[in-house]
Scaffold this motif. Structure first.
Motif, PDB file in Angstrom:
ATOM      1  N   VAL A 157      67.608 109.210  53.135  1.00 45.04           N
ATOM      2  CA  VAL A 157      67.143 109.116  54.526  1.00 45.04           C
ATOM      3  C   VAL A 157      68.310 108.722  55.430  1.00 45.04           C
ATOM      4  N   LYS A 158      69.133 107.824  54.956  1.00 47.81           N
ATOM      5  CA  LYS A 158      70.325 107.424  55.730  1.00 47.81           C
ATOM      6  C   LYS A 158      71.252 108.623  55.918  1.00 47.81           C
ATOM      7  N   GLU A 159      71.452 109.394  54.855  1.00 52.78           N
ATOM      8  CA  GLU A 159      72.309 110.579  54.936  1.00 52.78           C
ATOM      9  C   GLU A 159      71.725 111.607  55.919  1.00 52.78           C
ATOM     10  N   MET A 160      70.407 111.818  55.858  1.00 49.07           N
ATOM     11  CA  MET A 160      69.749 112.742  56.786  1.00 49.07           C
ATOM     12  C   MET A 160      69.926 112.286  58.231  1.00 49.07           C
ATOM     13  N   THR A 161      69.768 110.992  58.441  1.00 45.70           N
ATOM     14  CA  THR A 161      69.907 110.432  59.783  1.00 45.70           C
ATOM     15  C   THR A 161      71.326 110.637  60.310  1.00 45.70           C
ATOM     16  N   MET A 162      72.311 110.397  59.474  1.00 48.63           N
ATOM     17  CA  MET A 162      73.714 110.575  59.883  1.00 48.63           C
ATOM     18  C   MET A 162      74.007 112.054  60.185  1.00 48.63           C
ATOM     19  N   ASP A 163      73.475 112.958  59.353  1.00 49.29           N
ATOM     20  CA  ASP A 163      73.657 114.396  59.603  1.00 49.29           C
ATOM     21  C   ASP A 163      73.014 114.798  60.932  1.00 49.29           C
ATOM     22  N   CYS A 164      71.821 114.305  61.181  1.00 47.41           N
ATOM     23  CA  CYS A 164      71.108 114.602  62.424  1.00 47.41           C
ATOM     24  C   CYS A 164      71.882 114.071  63.620  1.00 47.41           C
ATOM     25  N   LEU A 165      72.354 112.858  63.513  1.00 45.85           N
ATOM     26  CA  LEU A 165      73.110 112.239  64.591  1.00 45.85           C
ATOM     27  C   LEU A 165      74.394 113.025  64.876  1.00 45.85           C
ATOM     28  N   ARG A 166      75.048 113.465  63.823  1.00 47.02           N
ATOM     29  CA  ARG A 166      76.299 114.229  63.961  1.00 47.02           C
ATOM     30  C   ARG A 166      76.035 115.593  64.617  1.00 47.02           C
ATOM     31  N   GLU A 167      74.949 116.265  64.213  1.00 52.65           N
ATOM     32  CA  GLU A 167      74.679 117.611  64.700  1.00 52.65           C
ATOM     33  C   GLU A 167      73.985 117.645  66.060  1.00 52.65           C
ATOM     34  N   ARG A 168      73.032 116.734  66.270  1.00 46.78           N
ATOM     35  CA  ARG A 168      72.231 116.771  67.495  1.00 46.78           C
ATOM     36  C   ARG A 168      72.574 115.683  68.499  1.00 46.78           C
ATOM     37  N   GLY A 169      73.153 114.605  68.024  1.00 46.69           N
ATOM     38  CA  GLY A 169      73.440 113.496  68.911  1.00 46.69           C
ATOM     39  C   GLY A 169      72.267 112.552  69.098  1.00 46.69           C
TER      40      GLY A 169
ATOM     41  N   CYS B  74      68.410 110.970  66.822  1.00 49.36           N
ATOM     42  CA  CYS B  74      67.818 110.747  65.501  1.00 49.36           C
ATOM     43  C   CYS B  74      66.405 111.325  65.422  1.00 49.36           C
ATOM     44  N   ALA B  75      66.206 112.482  66.017  1.00 46.85           N
ATOM     45  CA  ALA B  75      64.918 113.163  65.962  1.00 46.85           C
ATOM     46  C   ALA B  75      64.848 113.947  64.649  1.00 46.85           C
ATOM     47  N   LEU B  76      64.562 113.226  63.582  1.00 46.67           N
ATOM     48  CA  LEU B  76      64.620 113.822  62.238  1.00 46.67           C
ATOM     49  C   LEU B  76      63.596 114.927  62.021  1.00 46.67           C
ATOM     50  N   LYS B  77      62.405 114.760  62.563  1.00 50.30           N
ATOM     51  CA  LYS B  77      61.378 115.809  62.401  1.00 50.30           C
ATOM     52  C   LYS B  77      61.869 117.143  62.945  1.00 50.30           C
ATOM     53  N   GLU B  78      62.355 117.126  64.153  1.00 47.97           N
ATOM     54  CA  GLU B  78      62.836 118.359  64.779  1.00 47.97           C
ATOM     55  C   GLU B  78      64.067 118.912  64.044  1.00 47.97           C
ATOM     56  N   TYR B  79      64.949 118.011  63.652  1.00 45.50           N
ATOM     57  CA  TYR B  79      66.157 118.431  62.931  1.00 45.50           C
ATOM     58  C   TYR B  79      65.803 119.110  61.615  1.00 45.50           C
ATOM     59  N   MET B  80      64.871 118.562  60.885  1.00 44.47           N
ATOM     60  CA  MET B  80      64.507 119.114  59.579  1.00 44.47           C
ATOM     61  C   MET B  80      63.718 120.423  59.709  1.00 44.47           C
ATOM     62  N   ARG B  81      63.011 120.587  60.793  1.00 45.39           N
ATOM     63  CA  ARG B  81      62.211 121.816  60.970  1.00 45.39           C
ATOM     64  C   ARG B  81      63.036 122.968  61.522  1.00 45.39           C
ATOM     65  N   CYS B  82      64.228 122.698  62.025  1.00 46.56           N
ATOM     66  CA  CYS B  82      65.065 123.770  62.588  1.00 46.56           C
ATOM     67  C   CYS B  82      65.674 124.600  61.490  1.00 46.56           C
TER      68      CYS B  82
END
Length: 107
Positions: free
Chosen positions: A85-97, A99-107
């Motif tokens: 979850v921490k790794e997902m959050t960091m990836d989301c933050l890096r890509e989108r700026g 921490c909207a994980l739901k939207e990031y994972m559904r894209c």
């Protein structure tokens, strides 16, 4: 009981999960999750939450007979799941700026 599970195309895996055994793990999760011995990270059905971590044995309860899961990660332990979850959050933050994980994972 067969669970309705959809998997993220780029599934996050903990260090204790071997990619070559992933198909077997998925089959166990869908047919009889009590014996798969893993933890899954799924997108939360609750609109105010992002992700949920389940021990696979929790998925055998009747509650999950009526809902499908969108699994974004599989880990061998609770600690691994939290690290994912921490790794997902960091990836989301890096890509989108954000921490909207739901939207990031559904894209």
């Amino acid at each position: 009981m067969v669970l309705k599970i959809a998997y993220h195309p780029e599934l996050y895996l903990g260090e204790g999960i071997k990619r070559k055994k992933l198909d077997r793990i998925k089959k166990k999760l869908e047919k009889n999750p009590r014996f798969s011995g893993v933890f899954v990270i799924a997108i939360s059905r609750n609109p105010s939450e992002q992700l949920e971590i389940y021990a696979a044995k929790q998925l055998s309860r009747r509650f999950h007979d009526y809902f499908s899961l969108y699994v974004v990660g599989i880990a061998a332990s609770w600690e691994e799941a939290v690290l994912l979850v921490k790794e997902m959050t960091m990836d989301c933050l890096r890509e989108r700026g954000d921490c909207a994980l739901k939207e990031y994972m559904r894209c």
